[in-house]
Design a protein around this motif. Structure first.
Motif, short mmCIF file in Angstrom:
data_model
loop_
_atom_site.label_atom_id
_atom_site.label_comp_id
_atom_site.label_asym_id
_atom_site.label_seq_id
_atom_site.Cartn_x
_atom_site.Cartn_y
_atom_site.Cartn_z
N LEU A 284 0.82 -1.20 0.00
CA LEU A 284 0.00 0.00 0.00
C LEU A 284 0.86 1.26 0.00
O LEU A 284 0.57 2.22 -0.70
N VAL A 285 1.92 1.26 0.78
CA VAL A 285 2.82 2.42 0.82
C VAL A 285 3.51 2.60 -0.53
O VAL A 285 3.60 3.71 -1.04
N TYR A 286 3.98 1.51 -1.13
CA TYR A 286 4.63 1.61 -2.45
C TYR A 286 3.66 2.11 -3.51
O TYR A 286 4.02 2.97 -4.33
N LEU A 287 2.44 1.58 -3.52
CA LEU A 287 1.45 2.04 -4.49
C LEU A 287 1.10 3.51 -4.25
O LEU A 287 0.94 4.28 -5.20
N GLY A 288 0.99 3.90 -2.99
CA GLY A 288 0.72 5.30 -2.67
C GLY A 288 1.84 6.21 -3.14
O GLY A 288 1.60 7.28 -3.70
N ALA A 289 3.09 5.78 -2.93
CA ALA A 289 4.24 6.58 -3.37
C ALA A 289 4.28 6.68 -4.89
O ALA A 289 4.55 7.76 -5.45
N LEU A 290 4.00 5.58 -5.56
CA LEU A 290 3.94 5.60 -7.02
C LEU A 290 2.84 6.54 -7.49
O LEU A 290 3.04 7.32 -8.43
N GLY A 291 1.70 6.50 -6.83
CA GLY A 291 0.61 7.40 -7.17
C GLY A 291 0.98 8.86 -6.97
O GLY A 291 0.58 9.72 -7.75
N VAL A 292 1.74 9.14 -5.92
CA VAL A 292 2.19 10.51 -5.68
C VAL A 292 3.09 10.97 -6.83
O VAL A 292 2.95 12.10 -7.32
N LEU A 293 3.99 10.11 -7.29
CA LEU A 293 4.84 10.47 -8.42
C LEU A 293 4.03 10.73 -9.68
O LEU A 293 4.26 11.71 -10.39
#
Length: 182
Positions: free
Chosen positions: A9-18
């Motif tokens: 979830l954190v990785y997907l969230g970070a990717l979404g932020v990018l």
């Protein structure tokens, strides 16, 4: 398996932020320009004077985009504008000599958008997609970060490691103290 979900979830969230950082701004600008010109723009006919092919490639794919440059006349003044925000992956979408309706800002002849409802809908869809990615990022990070923190705080394996590290540090400190006294 479930232990990796918070990290995912954190990785997907970070990717979404990018994705949001690079996609939301242009989507908002395109939507705002399109909306503004549908409100105040002067309708005229533009002619495609050139089409530039731009090649893109990523790790897993490559594609070409065709970007038209149009010439239009408003109030006797002629301008040329590259419609980069309205490029197409379809090679046949634009060709030299093609004519179509555009909206032009009379105060800034370089501000041009296609007048079609399809292009207006495309700008709205891009904005909605970008906002959706931003919201998804916030949700993923909002759930993932607390889950990772809680898991790290209460994971028995990590607690045993911390306790072992504390015991080793205490022994090391005692040995240093003993060596210093003798």
């Amino acid at each position: 398996m479930w232990q990796f979900l918070p990290n995912l979830l954190v990785y997907l969230g970070a990717l979404g932020v990018l994705v949001t950082l690079f996609g939301l701004g242009p989507a908002v600008r395109t939507h705002d320009q399109n909306s503004e010109l549908h409100r105040i723009g002067v309708r005229t006919t533009a002619e495609v004077v050139s089409v530039r092919k731009e090649h893109h490639h990523s790790r897993h794919s490559s594609w070409d985009e065709w970007i038209p440059t149009t010439q239009q006349t408003v109030d006797g003044r002629t301008s040329r504008t590259e419609l980069e925000r309205y490029s197409s992956k379809d090679e046949d979408a634009f060709h030299r000599g093609q004519r179509f309706a555009v909206l032009v800002d009379p105060g800034d002849l370089d501000s041009v958008v296609p007048a079609s409802d399809a292009d207006r809908d495309r700008a709205v869809r891009q904005l909605h997609l970008s906002v959706g990615v931003a919201i998804g990022s916030v949700v993923f990070l909002g759930v993932g970060i607390p889950a990772v923190v809680l898991r790290r705080r209460y994971d028995p394996t990590l607690q045993r490691r911390r306790e072992k590290a504390a015991r080793l540090e205490a022994r090391s400190r005692a040995a240093r103290e003993k060596a210093r006294l003798h």
